[in-house]
Design a protein around this motif. Structure first.
Motif, short mmCIF file in Angstrom:
data_model
loop_
_atom_site.label_atom_id
_atom_site.label_comp_id
_atom_site.label_asym_id
_atom_site.label_seq_id
_atom_site.Cartn_x
_atom_site.Cartn_y
_atom_site.Cartn_z
N LEU A 1 0.75 -1.08 -0.04
CA LEU A 1 -0.10 0.01 0.03
C LEU A 1 0.75 1.45 0.04
O LEU A 1 0.54 2.28 -0.49
CB LEU A 1 -0.85 0.15 1.16
N ALA A 2 2.07 1.11 0.64
CA ALA A 2 2.96 2.34 0.67
C ALA A 2 4.27 1.95 0.83
O ALA A 2 4.56 0.86 1.44
CB ALA A 2 2.55 3.40 1.79
N ASP A 3 5.36 2.63 0.37
CA ASP A 3 6.48 2.68 0.51
C ASP A 3 7.00 3.75 0.79
O ASP A 3 7.18 4.93 0.03
CB ASP A 3 7.55 1.99 -0.76
N ILE A 4 7.72 3.89 2.15
CA ILE A 4 8.00 5.22 2.70
C ILE A 4 9.55 5.26 2.89
O ILE A 4 10.21 4.29 3.46
CB ILE A 4 7.34 5.32 4.16
N PRO A 5 10.26 6.21 2.34
CA PRO A 5 11.76 6.24 2.38
C PRO A 5 12.23 6.55 3.93
O PRO A 5 11.76 7.26 4.84
CB PRO A 5 12.35 7.43 1.54
N THR B 1 0.16 7.44 9.70
CA THR B 1 -1.00 8.27 9.10
C THR B 1 -0.82 8.80 7.95
O THR B 1 -1.35 8.82 7.06
CB THR B 1 -1.58 9.20 10.27
N LYS B 2 0.35 9.87 7.93
CA LYS B 2 0.52 10.48 6.57
C LYS B 2 1.47 9.65 5.75
O LYS B 2 1.62 10.16 4.70
CB LYS B 2 1.34 12.02 6.91
N ALA C 1 1.76 1.83 20.19
CA ALA C 1 0.78 1.04 20.62
C ALA C 1 -0.54 1.57 19.77
O ALA C 1 -1.78 0.94 19.41
CB ALA C 1 0.28 0.79 21.92
N ASP C 2 -0.49 2.80 19.56
CA ASP C 2 -1.65 3.53 18.85
C ASP C 2 -1.54 3.34 17.29
O ASP C 2 -2.45 4.03 16.40
CB ASP C 2 -1.94 5.04 19.30
N GLY C 3 -0.53 2.89 16.89
CA GLY C 3 -0.17 2.84 15.38
C GLY C 3 0.00 3.97 14.50
O GLY C 3 -0.11 3.77 13.39
N THR C 4 0.49 5.05 15.11
CA THR C 4 0.53 6.28 14.40
C THR C 4 2.06 6.43 14.06
O THR C 4 2.30 7.44 13.13
CB THR C 4 0.01 7.39 15.27
N ARG C 5 3.00 5.75 14.63
CA ARG C 5 4.38 5.97 14.44
C ARG C 5 5.25 4.72 14.65
O ARG C 5 4.79 3.74 15.19
CB ARG C 5 5.27 6.90 15.71
N ALA C 6 6.11 4.86 13.56
CA ALA C 6 6.97 3.78 13.51
C ALA C 6 8.57 4.12 13.51
O ALA C 6 8.60 5.33 13.21
CB ALA C 6 6.92 2.79 11.99
N TYR C 7 9.34 3.34 13.93
CA TYR C 7 10.84 3.69 14.07
C TYR C 7 11.87 2.56 13.61
O TYR C 7 11.51 1.42 14.08
CB TYR C 7 11.13 4.05 15.68
N THR C 8 12.54 2.94 12.61
CA THR C 8 13.56 1.90 12.16
C THR C 8 14.90 1.98 12.62
O THR C 8 15.37 3.22 12.73
CB THR C 8 13.51 2.00 10.69
N ALA C 9 15.55 1.11 12.96
CA ALA C 9 16.93 0.90 13.34
C ALA C 9 17.70 0.82 11.97
O ALA C 9 17.52 -0.34 11.29
CB ALA C 9 17.17 -0.16 14.47
N ASN C 10 18.64 1.76 11.98
CA ASN C 10 19.38 1.75 10.44
C ASN C 10 20.85 1.35 11.00
O ASN C 10 21.60 2.07 11.41
CB ASN C 10 19.18 3.11 9.88
N ILE C 11 21.39 0.09 10.51
CA ILE C 11 22.57 -0.41 10.92
C ILE C 11 23.83 0.23 10.30
O ILE C 11 24.50 0.79 11.24
CB ILE C 11 22.72 -1.96 10.71
N GLN C 12 23.98 0.54 9.11
CA GLN C 12 25.05 1.17 8.45
C GLN C 12 25.01 2.59 8.92
O GLN C 12 26.16 3.17 9.10
CB GLN C 12 25.01 1.03 6.96
#
Length: 384
Positions: free
Chosen positions: A190-194, A228-229, A207-218
């Motif tokens: 549905l979406a690919d977010i950089p 949401t956006k 828990a509310d599903g509004t934010r995600a956080y990625t761990a970037n190894i390199q």
């Protein structure tokens, strides 16, 4: 006038050394009645404020202490393990402590279970040839239902279901520096977010599903995504080789492990700064936070230990060693049972975080890594 309420530095809870406060006051010269009355009121107010602060700062510790008085819950539900070395996944009936292993494709890395308990998802990361699929598992039939092809979005890895949905999955595409939103029922991206960072490997979601956080190894950083956006919000440089990641359910903190530094950094999401760095680990490979936000578990395979950390004090309060190189981890909704994959003599084990001991062990495939859990038994679906 000098402060009359004194924090007792000999305790971790910040209790009031009230006897020392009173002693101090008795050394003062006699005062008019009105002034003495005000002084007494100040003493009472100071004690009340300090007691409130003590309760606040020891909140998680209080929760942990309360758990110790409870009977250990019966082990139930379903665990799903991705077996990197055998191109398979193992579905574990926790109550019966039996596993069923099925083929899913080369290089499975992470595993999650949908909130309704119907589907399991394993990310097919690949080996020398990059993978680009998700294996969808029918947990009732303990079988591979299908694969979802991700096209150019290769090296799918970390995966979390977005709160409020049994079908919307957030999954990293490490090679393309993207966070994907995938409808696992429709089988579409549905979406690919950089993420705009190299090696976006693991992901945590509020828990509310509004934010995600990625761990970037390199990049040694984390990226914040507005779900949401469906847009990148910001990045933060944290430490070298950031891989393990977990988010406090309320979204106030992100905990990130540094493989190179052997530390766990606690990021305050409001100030967007590293609030605390916890040291003493060898390889903080994976991190999980309990659903109630009171405890964190850090898997440290190089020291063959899982470390139990109090969220509020940000201190290690216990260890469980000798499991056999712990790797993946998830904490059950009971907030005291952790399911942990172990590489030596491959298995998934259940650890009681209060009693701090192993309470279940079920053999799985070669080189187990990610683990998902549902409190529902295999085939038992959450009622609408």
């Amino acid at each position: 006038m000098n402060t009359v309420g004194i924090l007792d530095q000999g305790t971790s809870t910040g209790t009031i050394a009230s006897s020392r406060s009173i002693t101090f006051l008795t050394r003062l010269p006699a005062m008019p009645t009105q002034i003495a009355s005000h002084s007494a009121a100040i003493v009472r107010l100071t004690a009340a404020v300090c007691a409130s602060l003590a309760a606040l700062t020891s909140g998680a510790s209080t929760v942990v202490a309360q758990r110790a008085t409870l009977t250990r819950p019966t082990l139930t539900g379903t665990a799903l393990v991705a077996n990197q070395g055998s191109a398979s996944a193992t579905i574990v009936d926790v109550a019966n402590q039996r596993g069923t292993t099925i083929d899913v494709g080369t290089g499975p890395h992470e595993a999650v279970i949908s909130p309704d308990g119907r589907w399991g998802v394993v990310t097919i990361y690949g080996d020398r040839t990059p993978g680009n699929r998700l294996a969808i598992i029918d947990l009732a039939n303990k079988s591979l239902a299908r694969h979802i092809e991700l096209g150019d979005f290769t090296r799918p890895h970390g995966a979390v279901f977005v709160a409020g949905s049994d079908s919307l999955l957030a999954v990293t595409s490490e090679a393309t520096q993207r966070l994907l939103l995938v409808d696992i029922v429709a089988g579409t991206v549905l979406a690919d977010i950089p993420t705009r960072a190299g090696g976006s490997h693991m992901v945590g979601v509020t828990a509310d599903g509004t934010r995600a956080y990625t761990a970037n190894i390199q990049s040694g950083s984390i990226s914040e995504i507005d779900l949401t956006k469906r847009a990148l919000v910001r990045q933060l440089a944290v430490a070298p080789a950031t891989e393990g990641i977990a988010v406090r359910p309320v979204g106030s903190e992100v905990w990130v492990g540094s493989n190179d530094a052997g530390t766990v950094s606690v990021i305050d999401t409001e100030s967007w700064t590293v609030a605390t760095t916890i040291s003493g680990f060898k390889l903080p490979y994976r991190i999980a936070i309990s659903p109630d936000g009171a405890l964190a578990v850090v898997c440290d395979p190089e020291s063959d230990t899982i470390h139990i950390v109090d969220i509020i004090s940000r201190k290690v309060i216990g260890d469980v060693s000798g499991l056999g190189a712990p790797r993946g981890v998830i904490i059950a909704p009971d907030n005291r049972t952790a399911f942990v994959t172990v590489a030596d003599d491959p298995a998934v084990v259940a650890v009681d975080l209060v009693e701090r001991r192993e309470v279940m062990r079920v053999p799985v495939g070669v080189s187990p890594d990610g683990v998902g859990y549902s409190p529902l038994a295999p085939g038992a679906r959450q009622l609408e």
